[in-house]
Write a protein that holds these residues in place. Structure first.
Motif, PDB file in Angstrom:
ATOM      1  N   ASP A 175       0.789  -1.236   0.000  1.00  0.00           N
ATOM      2  CA  ASP A 175       0.000   0.000   0.000  1.00  0.00           C
ATOM      3  C   ASP A 175       0.818   1.281   0.000  1.00  0.00           C
ATOM      4  OD1 ASP A 175      -2.174  -1.684   0.147  1.00  0.00           O
ATOM      5  OD2 ASP A 175      -2.366  -1.534   2.321  1.00  0.00           O
ATOM      6  N   SER A 176       2.132   1.197   0.048  1.00  0.00           N
ATOM      7  CA  SER A 176       2.942   2.423   0.135  1.00  0.00           C
ATOM      8  C   SER A 176       4.309   2.180  -0.474  1.00  0.00           C
ATOM      9  CB  SER A 176       3.125   2.829   1.610  1.00  0.00           C
ATOM     10  OG  SER A 176       4.118   2.017   2.218  1.00  0.00           O
ATOM     11  N   ASP A 177       5.085   3.258  -0.612  1.00  0.00           N
ATOM     12  CA  ASP A 177       6.486   3.057  -0.997  1.00  0.00           C
ATOM     13  C   ASP A 177       7.401   3.427   0.171  1.00  0.00           C
ATOM     14  OD1 ASP A 177       6.160   5.758  -1.038  1.00  0.00           O
ATOM     15  OD2 ASP A 177       6.911   6.065  -3.070  1.00  0.00           O
ATOM     16  N   ASP A 178       6.942   3.111   1.389  1.00  0.00           N
ATOM     17  CA  ASP A 178       7.744   3.417   2.579  1.00  0.00           C
ATOM     18  C   ASP A 178       9.025   2.601   2.645  1.00  0.00           C
ATOM     19  OD1 ASP A 178       5.747   5.133   3.205  1.00  0.00           O
ATOM     20  OD2 ASP A 178       4.955   4.012   4.914  1.00  0.00           O
ATOM     21  N   PHE A 179       8.995   1.380   2.101  1.00  0.00           N
ATOM     22  CA  PHE A 179      10.221   0.582   2.071  1.00  0.00           C
ATOM     23  C   PHE A 179      11.096   1.028   0.904  1.00  0.00           C
ATOM     24  CE2 PHE A 179       7.999  -2.228   4.963  1.00  0.00           C
ATOM     25  CZ  PHE A 179       9.029  -2.769   5.730  1.00  0.00           C
TER      26      PHE A 179
END
Lengths: 286, 286
Positions: free
Chosen positions: A243-247
């Motif tokens: 759900d995100s590009d936090d990694f």
């Protein structure tokens, strides 16, 4: 968003934007137009044509090639053309396992679109009920991917150190791991990708390791590259990747490989085949 | 001989020998010249040109396509042109996870070079010191690969059953496994390959499962397909794969994947990168 979006981010590049970088009749990288033009200023080292950039054939030993390229890169660095100089020698290989053709400063490797190698460690804690993964938050002042989520330990593979030895070193520097503990890590495969990033064309092979850690292990960063560590339930890791590009972009690939190998993603998932394919580039030469 | 020889055997085919098999504007298989010529005898079902073999566009539902193709295949079978008829319907998919475009008799799938799916089970026993893998010897009267070494359980993926459910069924039939025991198997990824075999062009995806078995488990074949089972130390399995072709060709790939995932092959092995690449076809569409 989906896992496939994360994978797609790791495979964005345009073949037509590059000319092959050739050493000894073998393509080992991809040079963009601007760099090719600039390298024509060094005709004793590079032969530049509209079709390719080649190392001059007279440079036919490891030492000669390394020194000649280092000289050019040093001049470009002095002219401010190579940001984020690392002072780390990477091996340039025709094929993994062969003797390197030369070494090249790490910061220049993506400029020449040359294949680089790295190590990533999935450090996890398992109990009867579930599996939790150690997640690092990168320091906000890191040159690449500041503030992104990362593995417990990971790093590039420089010249002159074995893969497992490098993993143990990174475990010590990045997570304060005892070498005996890090040595228990098991090699579990690799992921590959090729994509354009701020630093150039990344053409990477990441060797992946799994390490089941005791519940009383607490990581401790010793090189200032990590702001904090947290132990996350694995489903939360997967949701965050979906759900995100936090990694950090390439950490997502290694974690998806982990999810596949440990049965967190199942063959009945409609994206299963495409996810596995997306973790591996075609086996052709560069 | 080497692991790479085993992998090379799974990737031998000549693109120029085939025309694309097209359904609804999408290539889903590869038809050799002789079959293309023969299919021209059935113009209500197949459109044959020098460039491609297409299913006639009027056949635009799953049922119509399946029935029309079954009719042609039944005639060819009656004429002795389809050996080893299996009476098993395989799904023909545009992409894994999508609804099948039609089903096709299993024996015809490699004739049309269509992608097929299967399940393979690595059944192993681990103690403090080492890991042993259950190895089956195929019956000498099996249609394919008689007498070859095989997994504890493996099988094709027919239409209308989930992947895990299929694995449990195969475990029961081939090794007499209790469904509750087989259900503990963990999905760990897949291997892919495309190669010419006696039966045609195999374009396969094998879903791999690991199952750690209790020391007191003893397999018992119930369908006559296995002559005997033995528990082999894993290094013996690897040596046999490296030095002989005693294992069924595709079983070698799944076991090499197991060796990679469990650290029996190490990144410092010069062939490591090429072995991993060889377990996965390029992610392009057919």
């Amino acid at each position: 968003m989906s896992y496939l979006d994360r994978i797609a981010e790791c495979h964005r590049w345009e073949p037509d934007d590059y000319r092959p970088f050739i050493i000894d009749d073998m393509a080992v990288g991809r040079v963009p137009r601007d760099l090719a033009t600039r390298l024509a200023d060094f005709p004793n080292v590079f032969q530049v044509s509209g079709r390719a950039v080649s190392l001059v054939p007279d440079l036919n030993s490891f030492d000669e090639r390394s020194a000649a390229v280092a000289d050019v890169l040093g001049r470009m660095r002095a002219a401010g053309e190579i940001p984020r100089w690392r002072d780390e020698a990477y091996p340039i290989l025709r094929r993994w396992g062969e003797a390197p053709l030369l070494t090249m400063e790490r910061a220049a490797v993506p400029l020449f679109g040359v294949r680089a190698y790295g190590v990533h460690l999935n450090g996890f804690v398992r109990d009867a009920e579930d599996l939790r993964l150690w997640v690092a938050r990168r320091a906000k002042d890191k040159a690449t991917a500041p503030g992104k989520l990362d593995h417990l330990a990971a790093g590039g593979q420089p010249h002159g150190i074995g893969v497992k030895a490098n993993l143990i070193k990174e475990g010590q520097e990045e997570a304060g791991m005892d070498p005996d503990l890090a040595a228990r890590a098991i090699s579990v495969g690799l992921v590959t990708y090729r994509c354009v990033r701020e630093e150039g064309l990344r053409d990477d092979v990441l060797f992946c390791f799994d390490l089941e850690l005791p519940a009383n292990f607490t990581p401790r960063n010793t090189d200032g590259e990590v702001e904090s560590f947290e132990l996350w339930p694995f489903p939360r890791v997967l949701e965050t990747i979906r759900d995100s590009d936090d990694f950090k972009f390439n950490v997502s690939l290694v974690i998806l490989d982990f999810a596949i190998r440990h049965g967190f993603l199942q063959p009945d998932d409609p994206d299963y085949e495409e996810i596995v394919a997306g973790l591996h580039l075609p086996p052709e030469p560069v």
